[in-house]
Design a protein around this motif. Structure first.
Motif, PDB file in Angstrom:
ATOM      1  N   ILE A   1      -3.384  -7.248   0.297  1.00 17.05           N
ATOM      2  CA  ILE A   1      -2.169  -7.143   0.887  1.00 17.05           C
ATOM      3  C   ILE A   1      -2.031  -6.032   1.930  1.00 17.05           C
ATOM      4  N   GLU A   2      -1.595  -6.427   3.062  1.00 18.13           N
ATOM      5  CA  GLU A   2      -1.648  -5.573   4.220  1.00 18.13           C
ATOM      6  C   GLU A   2      -0.438  -4.447   4.065  1.00 18.13           C
ATOM      7  N   LEU A   3      -0.566  -3.719   3.108  1.00 17.06           N
ATOM      8  CA  LEU A   3       0.275  -2.588   2.839  1.00 17.06           C
ATOM      9  C   LEU A   3      -0.525  -1.390   2.416  1.00 17.06           C
ATOM     10  N   ASP A   4       0.265  -0.276   2.581  1.00 13.71           N
ATOM     11  CA  ASP A   4      -0.618   0.847   1.902  1.00 13.71           C
ATOM     12  C   ASP A   4       0.455   1.299   0.698  1.00 13.71           C
TER      13      ASP A   4
ATOM     14  N   ASN B   1       0.901 -10.353  -9.625  1.00 14.20           N
ATOM     15  CA  ASN B   1       0.879  -9.541 -11.005  1.00 14.20           C
ATOM     16  C   ASN B   1       1.497 -10.491 -12.023  1.00 14.20           C
ATOM     17  N   GLU B   2       2.220 -11.535 -11.684  1.00 17.43           N
ATOM     18  CA  GLU B   2       2.770 -12.465 -12.744  1.00 17.43           C
ATOM     19  C   GLU B   2       1.534 -13.027 -13.251  1.00 17.43           C
ATOM     20  N   LEU B   3       0.610 -13.602 -12.561  1.00 16.34           N
ATOM     21  CA  LEU B   3      -0.637 -14.119 -12.839  1.00 16.34           C
ATOM     22  C   LEU B   3      -1.720 -13.273 -13.321  1.00 16.34           C
ATOM     23  N   SER B   4      -1.526 -12.067 -13.408  1.00 11.76           N
ATOM     24  CA  SER B   4      -2.517 -10.910 -13.852  1.00 11.76           C
ATOM     25  C   SER B   4      -3.652 -11.124 -13.076  1.00 11.76           C
ATOM     26  N   ILE B   5      -3.318 -11.337 -11.730  1.00 14.38           N
ATOM     27  CA  ILE B   5      -4.534 -11.066 -10.492  1.00 14.38           C
ATOM     28  C   ILE B   5      -4.522  -9.869 -10.025  1.00 14.38           C
ATOM     29  N   PRO B   6      -5.953  -9.263  -9.971  1.00 14.13           N
ATOM     30  CA  PRO B   6      -5.878  -7.634  -9.319  1.00 14.13           C
ATOM     31  C   PRO B   6      -5.278  -7.854  -7.927  1.00 14.13           C
ATOM     32  N   ILE B   7      -4.757  -6.670  -7.898  1.00 17.55           N
ATOM     33  CA  ILE B   7      -4.005  -6.525  -6.175  1.00 17.55           C
ATOM     34  C   ILE B   7      -5.040  -5.183  -5.678  1.00 17.55           C
ATOM     35  N   ALA B   8      -5.018  -5.369  -4.156  1.00 11.70           N
ATOM     36  CA  ALA B   8      -5.693  -4.333  -3.374  1.00 11.70           C
ATOM     37  C   ALA B   8      -4.565  -4.105  -2.164  1.00 11.70           C
ATOM     38  N   MET B   9      -4.338  -2.877  -2.166  1.00 11.46           N
ATOM     39  CA  MET B   9      -3.584  -2.368  -0.778  1.00 11.46           C
ATOM     40  C   MET B   9      -4.355  -2.058   0.136  1.00 11.46           C
ATOM     41  N   VAL B  10      -4.603  -2.684   1.340  1.00  8.76           N
ATOM     42  CA  VAL B  10      -5.841  -2.578   2.217  1.00  8.76           C
ATOM     43  C   VAL B  10      -5.277  -1.989   3.671  1.00  8.76           C
ATOM     44  N   ASP B  11      -4.323  -1.747   3.829  1.00  9.50           N
ATOM     45  CA  ASP B  11      -3.641  -1.123   5.140  1.00  9.50           C
ATOM     46  C   ASP B  11      -3.986   0.355   4.893  1.00  9.50           C
ATOM     47  N   ARG B  12      -4.000   0.841   6.277  1.00 10.50           N
ATOM     48  CA  ARG B  12      -4.201   2.415   6.458  1.00 10.50           C
ATOM     49  C   ARG B  12      -2.836   2.789   6.505  1.00 10.50           C
ATOM     50  N   PRO B  13      -2.554   4.116   5.764  1.00  5.49           N
ATOM     51  CA  PRO B  13      -1.223   4.777   5.532  1.00  5.49           C
ATOM     52  C   PRO B  13      -0.660   4.784   6.887  1.00  5.49           C
ATOM     53  N   ILE B  14       0.975   4.304   6.997  1.00  4.44           N
ATOM     54  CA  ILE B  14       1.413   4.386   8.340  1.00  4.44           C
ATOM     55  C   ILE B  14       1.658   5.594   8.968  1.00  4.44           C
ATOM     56  N   GLN B  15       1.750   6.691   8.312  1.00  6.18           N
ATOM     57  CA  GLN B  15       1.779   7.945   8.791  1.00  6.18           C
ATOM     58  C   GLN B  15       0.514   8.439   9.628  1.00  6.18           C
ATOM     59  N   VAL B  16      -0.610   7.768   9.074  1.00  2.00           N
ATOM     60  CA  VAL B  16      -1.916   8.256   9.957  1.00  2.00           C
ATOM     61  C   VAL B  16      -1.985   7.310  10.981  1.00  2.00           C
ATOM     62  N   THR B  17      -1.492   6.064  11.023  1.00  2.00           N
ATOM     63  CA  THR B  17      -1.403   5.143  12.094  1.00  2.00           C
ATOM     64  C   THR B  17      -0.618   5.874  13.202  1.00  2.00           C
TER      65      THR B  17
ATOM     66  N   GLY C   1     -14.314  -9.175  -6.619  1.00  4.19           N
ATOM     67  CA  GLY C   1     -14.168 -10.452  -6.918  1.00  4.19           C
ATOM     68  C   GLY C   1     -14.978 -11.439  -5.711  1.00  4.19           C
ATOM     69  N   ASN C   2     -15.332 -12.473  -6.103  1.00  2.00           N
ATOM     70  CA  ASN C   2     -16.069 -13.439  -4.984  1.00  2.00           C
ATOM     71  C   ASN C   2     -15.022 -14.189  -4.572  1.00  2.00           C
ATOM     72  N   ASN C   3     -13.656 -14.514  -4.756  1.00  3.72           N
ATOM     73  CA  ASN C   3     -12.767 -15.245  -4.230  1.00  3.72           C
ATOM     74  C   ASN C   3     -11.335 -14.549  -3.801  1.00  3.72           C
ATOM     75  N   VAL C   4     -11.312 -13.966  -2.668  1.00  2.00           N
ATOM     76  CA  VAL C   4     -10.104 -12.989  -2.387  1.00  2.00           C
ATOM     77  C   VAL C   4      -9.415 -13.566  -1.545  1.00  2.00           C
ATOM     78  N   ALA C   5      -8.068 -13.562  -1.394  1.00  2.00           N
ATOM     79  CA  ALA C   5      -7.074 -14.055  -0.555  1.00  2.00           C
ATOM     80  C   ALA C   5      -6.509 -12.853  -0.017  1.00  2.00           C
ATOM     81  N   ALA C   6      -6.418 -12.748   1.662  1.00  2.98           N
ATOM     82  CA  ALA C   6      -5.979 -11.587   2.132  1.00  2.98           C
ATOM     83  C   ALA C   6      -4.730 -11.953   2.824  1.00  2.98           C
ATOM     84  N   ILE C   7      -3.607 -11.049   2.576  1.00  7.38           N
ATOM     85  CA  ILE C   7      -2.173 -11.594   3.068  1.00  7.38           C
ATOM     86  C   ILE C   7      -2.090 -10.606   4.125  1.00  7.38           C
TER      87      ILE C   7
END
Length: 399
Positions: free
Chosen positions: A45-48, A111-127, A206-212
């Motif tokens: 997810i495009e969030l920090d 989260n409901e489907l127990s799928i791992p979540i990754a926060m992949v964006d740079r911290p907004i303060q740094v940006t 994982g081998n199947n990643v969805a990036a929002i």
């Protein structure tokens, strides 16, 4: 697969990029349906972490310590963050969507489907700090003007216009305008984050990643992911994870202007005598003090904040370590302490001039910005006058 979804087969892995408009009902439905149907190994997810916490915690603004923000020299960064947030919030009002709802929906569904979540964006303060640090003085002025313009823009936005933000040609046009108007900002907000997002998506499990992520990042992220898969790039992003330290030249430059002002006033005493030197010193105090005080008055600062600006500006202008805005802002915050109600209406108030003056916290930031601006103008005006005066003295010696 639609134009806002890109399925990449890279080194035996499947990475699907799903572009959103951030304030789109269709984007919420799209990401929710994709996760439920495809059940990827991981959702990126495009969030920090900080932004996700603020999205999840409705009371996050109430916990803010404005005095601490000013002491840490983050007044402008906080204002920029608020303006950007308020701008997106206003854009989504007509269609009943809040900024980040599609990211929140992606998180909740995974989260409901127990799928791992990754926060992949740079911290907004740094940006934001990198965008500020990489800009010239003129670039900083343009950035501030652009932020304030977007804050007070009242043109209504409909759902069709929102969906057009996901159209490639619309996005290309927008990015082109940013590149020409503020190239340093485009480099930090778009180019660097494309690389950062791609590197962290690549490292997701994982081998199947969805990036929002926002639709504007699709081309750049895809390009970097392909380069990572081909071994042309690596996933190390440490060079864009911190604010560039000031160079030795920049550090010295911060003291050059104060030293030059002191030297010019001393030269005034030397060449023109006690009276001329005293006149120059008075001019320095008055130009700095009056303009900083005027800025504070325009910001509707408390009388004691105005007095602080007048007394403090001539002194702080000679010390790069402390700005008059920090001092006046702290005084304003202590005398007119922001209330819980100000925190609750913060993101609504930031979208109007009236809101800036009504909201005590925003008024603190207004005092901070305008007193600083007044002092800066005073420094240049007085300094230019000093140079002209000393030049006349030196010329007279050879006449």
């Amino acid at each position: 697969m639609g134009q806002t979804e890109r399925k990449l087969e890279l080194n035996g892995r499947t990475i699907t990029l799903i572009g959103t408009a951030h304030i789109s009902k269709e984007s919420i439905d799209q990401v929710t349906a994709f996760i439920r149907e495809q059940k990827p190994d991981c959702v990126a997810i495009e969030l920090d972490e900080q932004r996700f916490k603020s999205l999840s915690d409705k009371d996050s603004w109430r916990k803010m310590d404005i005095i601490k923000v000013l002491k840490e020299k983050k007044g402008f960064l906080m204002l920029a963050n608020l303006v950007l947030s308020g701008f997106q919030r206003r854009m989504g009002e007509n269609i009943g969507v809040k900024p980040g709802d599609e990211m929140r929906a992606a998180y909740m569904t995974a989260n409901e489907l127990s799928i791992p979540i990754a926060m992949v964006d740079r911290p907004i303060q740094v940006t934001l700090r990198r965008a500020w640090a990489k800009n010239s003085l003129w670039g900083k002025c343009k950035l501030l003007a652009a932020l304030l313009t977007s804050a007070f823009e009242k043109e209504p936005v409909n759902s069709e216009q929102i969906e057009n933000l996901k159209n490639k040609s619309e996005m290309d046009s927008m990015m082109g305008e940013i590149s020409e108007y503020m190239p340093a900002v485009k480099e930090v907000l778009i180019d660097e984050r494309d690389r950062y997002l791609a590197a962290h998506i690549w490292c997701a499990e994982g081998n199947n990643v969805a990036a929002i992520l926002g639709a504007g990042h699709l081309p750049g992220v895809e390009r970097h992911l392909c380069a990572l898969a081909a071994g042309e790039e690596n996933s190390d992003t440490k060079d864009i994870e911190t604010v560039p330290p000031k160079t030795t030249g920049a550090k010295i430059a911060g003291w050059v202007v104060p030293a030059l002002i002191v030297a010019l006033i001393a030269a005034g005493f030397y060449f023109g005598g006690r009276q001329k030197g005293a006149d120059m010193l008075s001019a320095w105090v008055l130009w700095n003090g009056i303009l900083a005080a005027v800025g504070t008055i325009i910001a509707a600062g408390h009388p004691l904040s105005v007095l602080t600006a007048f007394v403090g500006a001539p002194i702080t202008s000679l010390c790069p370590l402390v700005g008059v805005g920090m001092v006046t802002g702290i005084v304003q915050a202590l005398i007119c302490k922001p209330k819980v109600a100000d925190m609750e209406t913060l993101q609504d108030d930031v979208t109007s001039i009236k809101g800036f003056y009504k909201n005590r916290l925003l008024r603190v930031l207004l005092v901070f910005i305008l007193s600083s601006l007044g002092s800066t103008v005073g420094t240049f005006v007085a300094g230019a006058g000093f140079v002209a005066t000393i030049t006349e003295f030196v010329k007279s010696l050879f006449d």
